[in-house]
Write a protein that holds these residues in place. Structure first.
Motif, PDB file in Angstrom:
ATOM      1  N   GLU A 175      -1.920   7.324  -2.572  1.00 38.69           N
ATOM      2  CA  GLU A 175      -2.547   7.520  -3.875  1.00 38.69           C
ATOM      3  C   GLU A 175      -2.172   8.891  -4.433  1.00 38.69           C
ATOM      4  O   GLU A 175      -2.071   9.863  -3.687  1.00 38.69           O
ATOM      5  CB  GLU A 175      -4.066   7.416  -3.693  1.00 38.69           C
ATOM      6  CG  GLU A 175      -4.850   7.323  -4.969  1.00 38.69           C
ATOM      7  CD  GLU A 175      -6.338   7.098  -4.733  1.00 38.69           C
ATOM      8  OE1 GLU A 175      -7.117   7.286  -5.687  1.00 38.69           O
ATOM      9  OE2 GLU A 175      -6.722   6.750  -3.603  1.00 38.69           O
ATOM     10  N   ARG A 180       0.833  -1.204   0.000  1.00 33.45           N
ATOM     11  CA  ARG A 180       0.000   0.000   0.000  1.00 33.45           C
ATOM     12  C   ARG A 180       0.870   1.257   0.000  1.00 33.45           C
ATOM     13  O   ARG A 180       1.771   1.395   0.815  1.00 33.45           O
ATOM     14  CB  ARG A 180      -0.904   0.012   1.232  1.00 33.45           C
ATOM     15  CG  ARG A 180      -1.900  -1.130   1.254  1.00 33.45           C
ATOM     16  CD  ARG A 180      -2.682  -1.134   2.523  1.00 33.45           C
ATOM     17  NE  ARG A 180      -1.805  -1.375   3.669  1.00 33.45           N
ATOM     18  CZ  ARG A 180      -2.190  -1.245   4.938  1.00 33.45           C
ATOM     19  NH1 ARG A 180      -3.414  -0.861   5.227  1.00 33.45           N
ATOM     20  NH2 ARG A 180      -1.343  -1.483   5.920  1.00 33.45           N
ATOM     21  N   ALA A 213      -6.275  13.497  -3.358  1.00 33.88           N
ATOM     22  CA  ALA A 213      -6.414  12.355  -4.260  1.00 33.88           C
ATOM     23  C   ALA A 213      -7.870  12.122  -4.644  1.00 33.88           C
ATOM     24  O   ALA A 213      -8.187  11.864  -5.808  1.00 33.88           O
ATOM     25  CB  ALA A 213      -5.845  11.105  -3.604  1.00 33.88           C
TER      26      ALA A 213
END
Length: 159
Positions: free
Chosen positions: A141, A138, A150
């Motif tokens: 973003e 992970r 994001a």
């Protein structure tokens, strides 16, 4: 496989290589007798060396309790050693760069787990079961155009 098995006695003589293809892991040490591994988490990259010792953990030249002040981060870092029941048996030297403290602690944990499996391959099943050998993929973003972050939109104005 062209052999035909007619009875249970023939089963013992049949050569089935698919059953015994379990990978054999060997010890990987450098010229100084240390095991090395690289760990990653978010944007942090950690280089970790372990060698037999008194259990001293050093991160970027500092004691790990001084580098990671929060007890949660200290606990994250020590999880692989505690799971493997090797507390006070190995000295750990780590250099870590990039990201924040949480990502750095996760990167060291990942690298330490891999280094332990390089030093003692029989620890692999226990560390794998704990999920320490899997890289947490992970990442943050990216920001999109037309958005404040994001996913967050700009504040709507009626007038």
């Amino acid at each position: 496989m062209s052999e035909t098995i007619n009875s249970l006695e023939d089963l013992g003589t049949a050569t089935d290589t698919a059953v015994n293809d379990a990978p054999v892991y060997t010890q990987k040490l450098d010229s100084y007798g240390r095991a090395y591994a690289t760990g990653k988490r978010k944007d942090a990259v950690a280089r970790v060396w372990i060698k037999p010792g008194s259990g001293k953990i050093t991160v970027n030249g500092k004691e790990f309790t001084a580098y990671f002040a929060r007890p949660v981060l200290q606990m994250i870092l020590q999880q692989p050693i505690v799971t493997a029941e090797r507390v006070d048996q190995y000295d750990v030297i780590a250099t870590v760069a990039g990201g924040g403290l949480s990502g750095q602690a996760g990167a060291i944990r990942h690298g330490l787990s891999q280094a332990l499996t390089h030093y003692e391959p029989e620890l692999r099943p226990a560390l794998k079961k704990g999920g320490f050998l899997t890289r947490d993929s992970r990442v943050v973003e990216r920001k999109k155009y037309g958005k404040a972050k994001a996913r967050r939109s700009f504040q709507f104005s009626k007038r």
